[in-house]
Design an enzyme around this catalytic site. Structure first.
Site, PDB file in Angstrom:
ATOM      1  N   HIS A 143      59.293  41.487  32.123  1.00 19.18           N
ATOM      2  CA  HIS A 143      57.877  41.328  32.438  1.00 19.18           C
ATOM      3  C   HIS A 143      57.139  42.499  31.758  1.00 19.18           C
ATOM      4  O   HIS A 143      56.567  43.361  32.417  1.00 19.18           O
ATOM      5  CB  HIS A 143      57.655  41.299  33.951  1.00 19.18           C
ATOM      6  CG  HIS A 143      56.362  40.672  34.380  1.00 19.18           C
ATOM      7  ND1 HIS A 143      56.288  39.610  35.250  1.00 19.18           N
ATOM      8  CD2 HIS A 143      55.070  40.967  34.071  1.00 19.18           C
ATOM      9  CE1 HIS A 143      55.021  39.284  35.462  1.00 19.18           C
ATOM     10  NE2 HIS A 143      54.261  40.109  34.752  1.00 19.18           N
ATOM     11  N   GLU A 179      55.589  35.217  30.324  1.00 17.22           N
ATOM     12  CA  GLU A 179      54.394  35.118  29.471  1.00 17.22           C
ATOM     13  C   GLU A 179      54.549  35.822  28.119  1.00 17.22           C
ATOM     14  O   GLU A 179      53.921  36.866  27.871  1.00 17.22           O
ATOM     15  CB  GLU A 179      53.174  35.687  30.204  1.00 17.22           C
ATOM     16  CG  GLU A 179      52.805  34.950  31.467  1.00 17.22           C
ATOM     17  CD  GLU A 179      51.425  35.361  32.014  1.00 17.22           C
ATOM     18  OE1 GLU A 179      50.768  36.236  31.421  1.00 17.22           O
ATOM     19  OE2 GLU A 179      51.002  34.795  33.025  1.00 17.22           O
ATOM     20  N   TYR A 211      45.952  30.450  35.898  1.00 14.62           N
ATOM     21  CA  TYR A 211      44.819  31.149  36.512  1.00 14.62           C
ATOM     22  C   TYR A 211      43.485  30.458  36.233  1.00 14.62           C
ATOM     23  O   TYR A 211      42.652  30.339  37.104  1.00 14.62           O
ATOM     24  CB  TYR A 211      44.765  32.604  36.038  1.00 14.62           C
ATOM     25  CG  TYR A 211      45.915  33.397  36.620  1.00 14.62           C
ATOM     26  CD1 TYR A 211      45.824  33.951  37.884  1.00 14.62           C
ATOM     27  CD2 TYR A 211      47.116  33.520  35.935  1.00 14.62           C
ATOM     28  CE1 TYR A 211      46.877  34.640  38.456  1.00 14.62           C
ATOM     29  CE2 TYR A 211      48.188  34.209  36.492  1.00 14.62           C
ATOM     30  CZ  TYR A 211      48.055  34.757  37.751  1.00 14.62           C
ATOM     31  OH  TYR A 211      49.116  35.422  38.323  1.00 14.62           O
ATOM     32  N   GLU A 235      53.205  31.583  39.072  1.00 13.31           N
ATOM     33  CA  GLU A 235      52.120  32.506  39.432  1.00 13.31           C
ATOM     34  C   GLU A 235      50.830  31.720  39.553  1.00 13.31           C
ATOM     35  O   GLU A 235      50.522  30.872  38.706  1.00 13.31           O
ATOM     36  CB  GLU A 235      51.877  33.586  38.371  1.00 13.31           C
ATOM     37  CG  GLU A 235      52.877  34.684  38.347  1.00 13.31           C
ATOM     38  CD  GLU A 235      52.545  35.744  37.300  1.00 13.31           C
ATOM     39  OE1 GLU A 235      51.341  35.984  37.023  1.00 13.31           O
ATOM     40  OE2 GLU A 235      53.500  36.309  36.756  1.00 13.31           O
TER      41      GLU A 235
HETATM   42  S1  NCW Z   1      46.889  39.352  32.795  1.00 18.20           S
HETATM   43  C1  NCW Z   1      47.870  38.100  33.168  1.00 18.20           C
HETATM   44  N1  NCW Z   1      48.450  38.076  34.400  1.00 18.20           N
HETATM   45  C2  NCW Z   1      48.153  38.899  35.498  1.00 18.20           C
HETATM   46  C3  NCW Z   1      49.256  39.922  35.637  1.00 18.20           C
HETATM   47  O1  NCW Z   1      49.111  40.707  36.753  1.00 18.20           O
HETATM   48  C4  NCW Z   1      50.643  39.321  35.670  1.00 18.20           C
HETATM   49  O2  NCW Z   1      51.590  40.308  35.417  1.00 18.20           O
HETATM   50  C5  NCW Z   1      50.743  38.242  34.630  1.00 18.20           C
HETATM   51  O3  NCW Z   1      51.958  37.576  34.748  1.00 18.20           O
HETATM   52  C6  NCW Z   1      48.177  37.940  36.571  1.00 18.20           C
HETATM   53  O4  NCW Z   1      49.212  37.050  36.075  1.00 18.20           O
HETATM   54  C7  NCW Z   1      49.542  37.321  34.741  1.00 18.20           C
HETATM   55  N2  NCW Z   1      48.104  37.126  32.315  1.00 18.20           N
HETATM   56  C8  NCW Z   1      47.555  37.026  31.034  1.00 18.20           C
HETATM   57  C9  NCW Z   1      47.058  35.636  30.842  1.00 18.20           C
HETATM   58  C10 NCW Z   1      46.593  35.544  29.471  1.00 18.20           C
HETATM   59  C11 NCW Z   1      45.711  34.360  29.255  1.00 18.20           C
HETATM   60  C12 NCW Z   1      45.200  34.487  27.901  1.00 18.20           C
HETATM   61  C13 NCW Z   1      44.053  33.653  27.511  1.00 18.20           C
HETATM   62  C14 NCW Z   1      43.245  34.366  26.463  1.00 18.20           C
HETATM   63  C15 NCW Z   1      42.908  33.621  25.258  1.00 18.20           C
END
Ligand code: NCW
Length: 457
Positions: free
Chosen positions: A121, A166, A297, A365
């Protein structure tokens, strides 16, 4: 009744990640990760925050498992910090690092909570970054070695194995936009990082499978944000396709269709020659998986934008001629993200339609940030989070895909990457001075929701 649509083995859970909650960044032989280095650079993280103290979970893990038990979850998704296991990113395992996770897992099991272990992660050991990080092929091999090591040590106690969380932000925000560690702004390097992350995933699954028990399940977690054109104009639709390619099909096509989208090469013509792709890589990447984890999200509303940099060789991956324009009439969370639960239904349906081989899915998530509202007795009365979670759970179930579980992000308030400690995603409030944990109203709601879902006829 939605409960009719839920399988008897559906798992309710919550998720966290190592760097975001553990703190104790120098304890017991842990080495530095790219996030320690990045956060130590002025101007990278809001408020100058770092991975210390986070939620001090490294010392308070037992109390945190009690919170999980009180919540009544079936499963807990957490990540192992690679720099605790291999401070140099290679070589023998650091026993004290392994012991921490073994204790955690034993206590989870004692409470009947299924551990869902994520191997990566985002906290790459800094010594590997010093040799090129995810830009270089060797890191994929180091990752597979690390995965094999953790799997050999903890395989007797863990059935659910996730390779990456991710890869999109790791590669693109980390190596392309400079917003995440290691803070690079490159075109070719970011595309190479995306490929090597996928390759590392495939190599890791292949290696772990060689010594797997029949109960072991392997998967990957991808963030999914359905991309919507701001208007039906051709230019906006084309912009949406570009965004979807970079964000989604760059990862899902290799994993589930053993190909790269042709559009990717068109978008980055002149930026990269894609020479990092070697013959045979796609068959390594497209390992059969037992599950896909989906993090959802928000949806992305995008319009066409002029390229900032006309010379493609100087363009970063951030510049694909797209700008984000969420409509004004959609409510937003405290992160400014539009609240659109049906986007989760859409994300799941799109995956199922596009990939006949799609494995069963977990929502790994989903959650939100809102400013804290205090009730009459000073309690954290986060009704807006309850509404958010409830509507998204219904939206996930409504998709009618083979959905095996739902994990709320997050158990605890934590280090929200470049945003630092400001945004609070937790079902449980953390006071970062005293480290006191206080369950919010949403914690009690989720506990009751799980009970109701279990007892539904
Ligand atoms: S920033 C993000 N997150 C947050 C983080 O706390 C967690 O570790 C991640 O797994 C909450 O959940 C995830 N994800 C980034 C999403 C990127 C979406 C990009 C779209 C932009 C073009």
């Amino acid at each position: 009744m939605l409960s009719d649509a839920i399988r008897p083995d559906f798992r309710w859970g919550v998720a966290t990640s190592a760097f975001q909650i553990e703190g104790a960044t120098r304890a017991d032989g842990r080495g530095p990760s790219i996030w320690d280095t990045f956060a130590s650079r002025p101007g990278t993280i809001a408020g100058g925050d770092t991975g210390e103290p986070a939620a001090d979970h490294y010392h308070r893990w037992a109390e945190d498992v009690d919170l999980l038990a009180g919540l009544g979850v079936d499963a807990y998704r957490f990540s192992v910090a690679w720099p605790r296991i291999q401070p140099e990113g290679r070589g023998r395992a650091n026993q004290r690092g392994l012991d921490f996770y073994r204790r955690l897992i034993d206590r989870l099991r004692a409470h009947g909570i299924e551990p869902f272990l994520t191997l990566y992660h985002w906290d790459l050991p800094q010594p590997l970054e010093d040799r090129g990080g995810w830009r270089v092929r060797d890191t994929a091999h180091r990752f597979a070695e690390y995965a094999a090591l953790v799997h050999a040590e903890l395989g007797a106690a863990v059935d659910f194995w996730t390779t990456l969380n991710e890869p999109y932000p790791c590669a693109i925000a980390g190596y392309g936009q400079g917003r995440h560690a290691p803070g690079a702004r490159e075109g070719h390097g970011a595309l190479a990082a995306a490929h090597h992350l996928l390759l590392g995933h495939g190599l890791a699954v292949r290696t772990m499978r060689e010594s797997a028990r029949p109960t072991h399940r392997f998967g990957i977690v991808l963030n999914q944000s359905p991309v919507v054109p701001a208007t039906p104009a051709d230019a906006d639709r084309a912009a949406a396709r570009r965004q979807d390619t970079v964000l989604r099909t760059q990862f899902t096509d290799p994993l589930f269709a053993q190909r790269y989208p042709a559009e990717l090469e068109r978008i980055f013509h002149g930026v990269s020659d894609f020479s990092f792709r070697h013959d045979g890589d796609l068959s390594v990447i497209a390992q059969p998986l037992h599950f896909l984890g989906v993090n959802y999200y928000y949806r992305l509303h995008v319009a066409a934008a002029p390229h900032a940099e006309h010379d493609p060789r100087r363009r970063t991956i951030a510049d694909i001629g797209v700008e984000t324009t969420p409509p004004h009439d959609i409510p937003r969370t405290g992160m400014g993200w539009p609240v659109e639960p049906h986007g989760l239904t859409g994300a799941l349906l799109t995956l199922r339609h596009e990939y006949p081989n799609l494995p069963p899915v977990y929502v790994t998530e989903n959650g939100c940030v809102y400013p804290d509202t205090l009730g009459p007795a000073g309690e954290f009365d986060d009704q807006d989070r309850i509404t958010f979670l409830h509507s998204h759970i219904e939206a996930a179930v409504r998709a009618g895909v083979d959905l095996r579980g739902y994990f709320c992000w997050s158990l605890l308030d934590n280090f929200e990457w470049a945003h630092g400690y400001g945004p609070r995603f937790g079902l449980v409030h953390v006071d970062y001075v005293t480290q006191r944990r206080t369950p919010r109203a949403s914690y009690h709601w989720y506990r009751d929701h799980i009970r109701r879902a279990r007892s539904a006829p």
